[in-house]
Design a protein around this motif. Structure first.
Motif, PDB file in Angstrom:
ATOM      1  N   SER A 137      76.009  67.105 -31.123  1.00  0.00           N
ATOM      2  CA  SER A 137      75.847  66.435 -29.824  1.00  0.00           C
ATOM      3  C   SER A 137      76.970  65.427 -29.542  1.00  0.00           C
ATOM      4  O   SER A 137      77.205  65.067 -28.393  1.00  0.00           O
ATOM      5  N   GLY A 138      77.668  64.980 -30.575  1.00  0.00           N
ATOM      6  CA  GLY A 138      78.792  64.066 -30.365  1.00  0.00           C
ATOM      7  C   GLY A 138      80.056  64.772 -29.885  1.00  0.00           C
ATOM      8  O   GLY A 138      81.024  64.116 -29.503  1.00  0.00           O
ATOM      9  N   TRP A 139      80.058  66.112 -29.931  1.00  0.00           N
ATOM     10  CA  TRP A 139      81.271  66.870 -29.620  1.00  0.00           C
ATOM     11  C   TRP A 139      81.086  67.866 -28.482  1.00  0.00           C
ATOM     12  O   TRP A 139      82.062  68.267 -27.841  1.00  0.00           O
ATOM     13  N   ALA A 140      79.825  68.299 -28.272  1.00  0.00           N
ATOM     14  CA  ALA A 140      79.553  69.303 -27.231  1.00  0.00           C
ATOM     15  C   ALA A 140      78.692  68.675 -26.153  1.00  0.00           C
ATOM     16  O   ALA A 140      77.804  67.862 -26.436  1.00  0.00           O
ATOM     17  N   SER A 141      78.945  69.093 -24.884  1.00  0.00           N
ATOM     18  CA  SER A 141      78.159  68.506 -23.798  1.00  0.00           C
ATOM     19  C   SER A 141      76.844  69.251 -23.577  1.00  0.00           C
ATOM     20  O   SER A 141      75.915  68.719 -22.994  1.00  0.00           O
ATOM     21  N   ILE A 199      81.983  78.141 -30.234  1.00  0.00           N
ATOM     22  CA  ILE A 199      82.734  77.549 -29.123  1.00  0.00           C
ATOM     23  C   ILE A 199      81.711  77.053 -28.098  1.00  0.00           C
ATOM     24  O   ILE A 199      80.897  77.840 -27.595  1.00  0.00           O
ATOM     25  N   LEU A 200      81.773  75.752 -27.832  1.00  0.00           N
ATOM     26  CA  LEU A 200      80.821  75.115 -26.917  1.00  0.00           C
ATOM     27  C   LEU A 200      81.570  74.315 -25.856  1.00  0.00           C
ATOM     28  O   LEU A 200      82.751  73.984 -26.045  1.00  0.00           O
ATOM     29  N   LYS A 201      80.882  73.980 -24.778  1.00  0.00           N
ATOM     30  CA  LYS A 201      81.515  73.100 -23.776  1.00  0.00           C
ATOM     31  C   LYS A 201      81.754  71.753 -24.440  1.00  0.00           C
ATOM     32  O   LYS A 201      80.876  71.220 -25.104  1.00  0.00           O
ATOM     33  N   ARG A 202      82.946  71.206 -24.249  1.00  0.00           N
ATOM     34  CA  ARG A 202      83.278  69.995 -24.985  1.00  0.00           C
ATOM     35  C   ARG A 202      82.662  68.744 -24.356  1.00  0.00           C
ATOM     36  O   ARG A 202      82.469  68.681 -23.129  1.00  0.00           O
ATOM     37  N   ALA A 203      82.386  67.748 -25.203  1.00  0.00           N
ATOM     38  CA  ALA A 203      81.955  66.442 -24.704  1.00  0.00           C
ATOM     39  C   ALA A 203      83.186  65.727 -24.146  1.00  0.00           C
ATOM     40  O   ALA A 203      84.318  66.013 -24.552  1.00  0.00           O
TER      41      ALA A 203
END
Ligand code: TXA
Ligand code: MG
Length: 333
Positions: free
Chosen positions: A73-77, A98-102
């Motif tokens: 959760s600190g890296w992906a939005s 691969i996730l949407k970035r924070a």
């Protein structure tokens, strides 16, 4: 080889590595796939050093390694269900999501994309390092750009010498090829890089089909071009052709290297022959060490016997095709 070997790591080794990371330095460290070249992912100056040491273009994004899923959760939005399912089944392990970035993630890490690659490795040394460090470690494979990945600490030192601050020796990597990469940032999960977790296994864990990477999938630079390449040209071919070409090159006085699967080893002058395992996981474990050893034999070409075209060999086939991409055939035939 040391599959399953328990790696005992002195606490002072981990403490030294953490000190280097906190000071913005580079640390080579083992994972279950290949060695990583790590830097503090939240320190852009440290991340820049990775690109400089590797000679890697700045638009080739890096994987951020985390100690556990709860750090995502600190890296992906957004953490979609597909990500949760795959992480639950395969983390810690050889899977990158691969996730949407924070918003706080540096563009240096993401190569300017709006997604971020995250992985929780299972290697006990990587785990110990990540837990002691407490943050994300950005780490590509510890090799120079487009070259063969490193699967031992000696390979890392051989690639970078004194250019990196510290290398943790955790022995040979268990799996030997890079993680499977799945994009879960879009409408349907897509496989961006095959690895030891097969497409079928991913689909089982997801409970649905993977999409083929499409126009809208995030770019995974480095997965489409020449990569994992020794210095000598690599030629991928059927087994009987390997033996024929090796014999013909040998007759013409060339030194030639062969990565075969057949144990029948012809005795030919100037030919260095490695009979690799017929079992995919063992073949993968030794693949990069074999390519490095063959390259060091100083031959005009490395002839590689084509592995079977079955799912269990898909990741190996992918790496061999890239190692061979762009290689000019030697003028020997
Ligand atoms: O097994 C592994 O994945 C190893 C160990 C050290 O974890 N790491 C590794 O990193 O293979 P690297 O940098 O050599 O390969 C990472 C791949 C690159 O092809 C990169 O383009 C892709 O991951 N990648 C990274 N971030 C991405 C993103 N946001 N979207 C799409 N692809 C991404
Ligand atoms: Mg790499």
């Amino acid at each position: 080889m040391n599959r399953g070997k328990y790696v005992f790591m002195q606490p002072e080794v981990i403490a030294k590595a953490v000190k280097v990371l906190r000071a913005g330095g580079l640390v080579g460290f083992p994972t279950e796939t290949v060695y990583g070249l790590g830097a503090d992912a939240s320190n852009p100056e440290a991340v820049k050093k990775i690109y400089a040491a590797k000679g890697r273009p700045r638009n080739h994004p890096l994987i951020v390694h985390l100690a556990a899923f709860d750090a995502v959760s600190g890296w992906a939005s957004e953490i979609p269900d597909a990500a949760k399912r795959l992480a639950e089944r395969y983390w810690p392990g050889p899977l990158t999501l691969i996730l949407k970035r924070a918003a706080n993630v540096s563009v240096l890490v993401t190569g300017g994309q709006d997604t971020v690659a995250l992985r929780v490795p299972s290697h006990p040394v990587a785990q110990a390092l990540l837990k002691a460090f407490g943050g994300g470690i950005a780490a590509p494979s510890a090799n120079r750009y487009s070259r063969v990945s490193a699967t031992t600490a000696e390979h890392v030192t051989g690639e970078f010498g004194g250019e990196i601050d510290f290398v943790i020796d955790g022995g040979a990597c268990d799996l030997g090829i890079e993680s499977t990469i799945v994009d879960v940032s879009g409408a349907q999960p897509a496989l961006l890089r095959p690895g030891s977790i097969t497409a079928r296994e991913l689909e089982t864990a997801l409970g649905g089909p993977l999409a083929a990477p499409g126009e809208l999938s995030p770019r995974a630079p480095g997965t489409h071009t020449k990569h994992y390449a020794p210095r000598a040209p690599v030629m991928l071919m059927e087994g009987d052709l390997v033996a024929e070409l090796a014999a013909s090159m040998s007759r013409q006085g060339h030194k030639v290297a062969v990565l075969a699967r057949s144990t029948e080893r012809p005795v030919l002058p100037g030919v260095t022959w490695i009979a690799a395992s017929a079992v995919p996981v063992l073949y993968a474990h030794d693949l990069y060490a074999n390519l490095r050893a063959l390259d060091q034999a100083g031959c005009s070409a490395i002839l590689v016997e084509q592995p079977p075209l079955s799912p269990a060999w898909a990741a190996i086939q992918d790496r061999l095709m890239r190692a061979a991409a762009g290689s000019a055939a030697p003028d020997a035939t």
